[in-house]
Design an enzyme around this catalytic site. Structure first.
Site, PDB file in Angstrom:
ATOM      1  N   SER A 145       0.864  -1.187   0.000  1.00 23.87           N
ATOM      2  CA  SER A 145       0.000   0.000   0.000  1.00 23.87           C
ATOM      3  C   SER A 145       0.899   1.236   0.000  1.00 23.87           C
ATOM      4  CB  SER A 145      -0.850  -0.022   1.268  1.00 23.87           C
ATOM      5  OG  SER A 145      -1.422   1.237   1.537  1.00 23.87           O
ATOM      6  N   TYR A 158      -3.005  -0.799  10.089  1.00 22.12           N
ATOM      7  CA  TYR A 158      -2.945  -1.113   8.649  1.00 22.12           C
ATOM      8  C   TYR A 158      -1.550  -0.798   8.115  1.00 22.12           C
ATOM      9  CZ  TYR A 158      -4.287  -0.897   3.666  1.00 22.12           C
ATOM     10  OH  TYR A 158      -4.375  -1.089   2.301  1.00 22.12           O
TER      11      TYR A 158
HETATM   12  P1  NDP Z   1     -11.931  -4.854  -1.120  1.00 20.39           P
HETATM   13  O1  NDP Z   1     -12.527  -4.609   0.216  1.00 20.39           O
HETATM   14  O2  NDP Z   1     -12.686  -4.465  -2.340  1.00 20.39           O
HETATM   15  O3  NDP Z   1     -11.507  -6.366  -1.264  1.00 20.39           O
HETATM   16  C1  NDP Z   1     -10.916  -7.072  -0.209  1.00 20.39           C
HETATM   17  C2  NDP Z   1     -10.907  -8.537  -0.582  1.00 20.39           C
HETATM   18  O4  NDP Z   1     -10.275  -9.303   0.446  1.00 20.39           O
HETATM   19  C3  NDP Z   1     -12.297  -9.092  -0.783  1.00 20.39           C
HETATM   20  O5  NDP Z   1     -12.276  -9.860  -1.956  1.00 20.39           O
HETATM   21  C4  NDP Z   1     -12.519  -9.968   0.457  1.00 20.39           C
HETATM   22  O6  NDP Z   1     -13.341 -11.077   0.110  1.00 20.39           O
HETATM   23  C5  NDP Z   1     -11.102 -10.414   0.743  1.00 20.39           C
HETATM   24  N1  NDP Z   1     -10.863 -10.775   2.143  1.00 20.39           N
HETATM   25  C6  NDP Z   1     -10.930  -9.953   3.236  1.00 20.39           C
HETATM   26  N2  NDP Z   1     -10.654 -10.649   4.341  1.00 20.39           N
HETATM   27  C7  NDP Z   1     -10.391 -11.929   3.959  1.00 20.39           C
HETATM   28  C8  NDP Z   1     -10.040 -13.111   4.635  1.00 20.39           C
HETATM   29  N3  NDP Z   1      -9.891 -13.137   5.974  1.00 20.39           N
HETATM   30  N4  NDP Z   1      -9.842 -14.244   3.925  1.00 20.39           N
HETATM   31  C9  NDP Z   1      -9.996 -14.244   2.583  1.00 20.39           C
HETATM   32  N5  NDP Z   1     -10.335 -13.152   1.877  1.00 20.39           N
HETATM   33  C10 NDP Z   1     -10.531 -12.008   2.556  1.00 20.39           C
HETATM   34  O7  NDP Z   1     -10.524  -4.102  -1.066  1.00 20.39           O
HETATM   35  P2  NDP Z   1      -9.462  -3.691  -2.187  1.00 20.39           P
HETATM   36  O8  NDP Z   1      -9.688  -4.424  -3.433  1.00 20.39           O
HETATM   37  O9  NDP Z   1      -9.392  -2.226  -2.177  1.00 20.39           O
HETATM   38  O10 NDP Z   1      -8.155  -4.203  -1.480  1.00 20.39           O
HETATM   39  C11 NDP Z   1      -7.445  -5.353  -1.877  1.00 20.39           C
HETATM   40  C12 NDP Z   1      -6.041  -5.270  -1.318  1.00 20.39           C
HETATM   41  O11 NDP Z   1      -5.401  -4.111  -1.830  1.00 20.39           O
HETATM   42  C13 NDP Z   1      -5.993  -5.155   0.207  1.00 20.39           C
HETATM   43  O12 NDP Z   1      -4.879  -5.873   0.683  1.00 20.39           O
HETATM   44  C14 NDP Z   1      -5.779  -3.670   0.412  1.00 20.39           C
HETATM   45  O13 NDP Z   1      -5.157  -3.405   1.627  1.00 20.39           O
HETATM   46  C15 NDP Z   1      -4.882  -3.347  -0.766  1.00 20.39           C
HETATM   47  N6  NDP Z   1      -4.864  -1.945  -1.132  1.00 20.39           N
HETATM   48  C16 NDP Z   1      -5.977  -1.292  -1.557  1.00 20.39           C
HETATM   49  C17 NDP Z   1      -5.900   0.030  -1.944  1.00 20.39           C
HETATM   50  C18 NDP Z   1      -7.046   0.781  -2.474  1.00 20.39           C
HETATM   51  O14 NDP Z   1      -6.914   2.002  -2.708  1.00 20.39           O
HETATM   52  N7  NDP Z   1      -8.198   0.194  -2.705  1.00 20.39           N
HETATM   53  C19 NDP Z   1      -4.633   0.755  -1.875  1.00 20.39           C
HETATM   54  C20 NDP Z   1      -3.531  -0.024  -1.423  1.00 20.39           C
HETATM   55  C21 NDP Z   1      -3.651  -1.325  -1.065  1.00 20.39           C
HETATM   56  P3  NDP Z   1     -14.517 -11.589   1.117  1.00 20.39           P
HETATM   57  O15 NDP Z   1     -15.276 -10.369   1.523  1.00 20.39           O
HETATM   58  O16 NDP Z   1     -15.285 -12.553   0.271  1.00 20.39           O
HETATM   59  O17 NDP Z   1     -13.810 -12.256   2.219  1.00 20.39           O
END
Ligand code: NDP
Length: 255
Positions: A145, A158
């Site tokens: 991130s 985070y």
């Molecule tokens: P979303 O909330 O859209 O997606 C998060 C995903 O993680 C979902 O598919 C969710 O699926 C899954 N997830 C969460 N907890 C678990 C778990 N315990 N086991 C398995 N799957 C899990 O977030 P983003 O797409 O924005 O984020 C994705 C990644 O990118 C994260 O690591 C985030 O920190 C990182 N990121 C995002 C940024 C942004 O601007 N959006 C910037 C920098 C980094 P489900 O709900 O089905 O469990």
């Protein structure tokens, strides 16, 4: 498709692949020819994502797993290998955030963020290692991130977890180079997903600040991560390991 970027015959597991950035990366991998397993906890969301990629011609399955649980990660790898015939690419993308001043987190909230973002990456990497090694090598892509680089008053756990992901990435890259496994981290800038839609509600003025500070002048979209995923999963990156690459429209280059 250049052979350097061709993922035909490769199998990828993408955690958090059922939405947001994970789905954007999975879409890139599938377009380059990989069979893809989309991992999440929400089975309805996974079914919709599988249907969307299938409609685009991908070979794709959904796997229910919780990355915070090591046994669940082992079962995830076993399912991918059994149903898709192997494992060559692991994308550790699942992550969460809870935004508030540091002094207001409960111990349980701190633990939950670290358990999913950092322990989760560790659990998936360890679970995948034997399959990648036995395949003669492979690719691991972790997800950091901007908060791997910067601090923020509303995201201490985070930021700690995402800084840890970068150091874990470097360490695994040095340990597993002997097995021809490349391990790299992507550092997304501000990408429009469910996670950041919540952030825009929680943090006053965030929407405007991101656009003003990002040289590209916009929020990213999940598909902005598709190209880097293909590069880091393909033979094109065979001499690239232990890196943390911003994909941020220039955000981290700007004072
Ligand atoms: P979303 O909330 O859209 O997606 C998060 C995903 O993680 C979902 O598919 C969710 O699926 C899954 N997830 C969460 N907890 C678990 C778990 N315990 N086991 C398995 N799957 C899990 O977030 P983003 O797409 O924005 O984020 C994705 C990644 O990118 C994260 O690591 C985030 O920190 C990182 N990121 C995002 C940024 C942004 O601007 N959006 C910037 C920098 C980094 P489900 O709900 O089905 O469990």
């Amino acid at each position: 498709m250049s052979a350097r970027f061709d993922l035909s015959g490769r199998v990828a597991v993408v955690t958090g692949g059922n939405g947001g950035i994970g789905l954007g990366m999975a879409r890139g991998l599938a377009e380059a020819g990989a069979a893809v397993a989309l991992v999440g906890r929400d089975e309805a969301k996974s079914a919709a994502a599988v249907a969307a990629l299938e409609a685009e011609g991908a070979r794709v399955i959904g796997i229910r797993a919780d990355v915070a649980d090591a046994a669940s990660c082992e079962a995830m790898v076993e399912t991918a290998v059994r149903r898709l015939g192997g494992l060559h690419i692991l994308v550790c993308n699942a992550g969460i955030n809870i935004r508030k001043p540091p002094e207001t987190y409960t111990a349980e909230e701190w633990r939950r963020i670290l358990a999913i973002n950092l322990d989760g990456t560790w659990n998936c990497c360890l679970a995948a290692y034997p399959a990648l090694r036995d395949a003669g090598g492979g690719k691991i892509i972790t997800n950091g991130s901007m908060l791997s680089l910067f601090g923020a008053p509303f995201a201490a756990p985070y930021a700690a977890s995402k800084g840890g992901v970068v150091q874990l990435t470097k360490s695994l890259a040095t340990a597993w180079a002997k097995d021809n496994i490349q391990v790299n981290c992507v550092l997304p800038g501000w990408i429009d997903t469910e996670l950041t839609r919540r952030a825009r509600r929680d943090v006053d003025g965030l929407d405007r600040k991101v656009v003003e500070r990002t040289p590209a002048g916009r929020w990213g979209v999940p598909e902005d991560l598709a190209g880097i995923a293909v590069f880091l999963a393909s033979p094109a990156s065979d001499f690239v390991t232990g890196t943390a690459i911003p994909v941020d429209g220039g955000y981290s280059a700007q004072l």
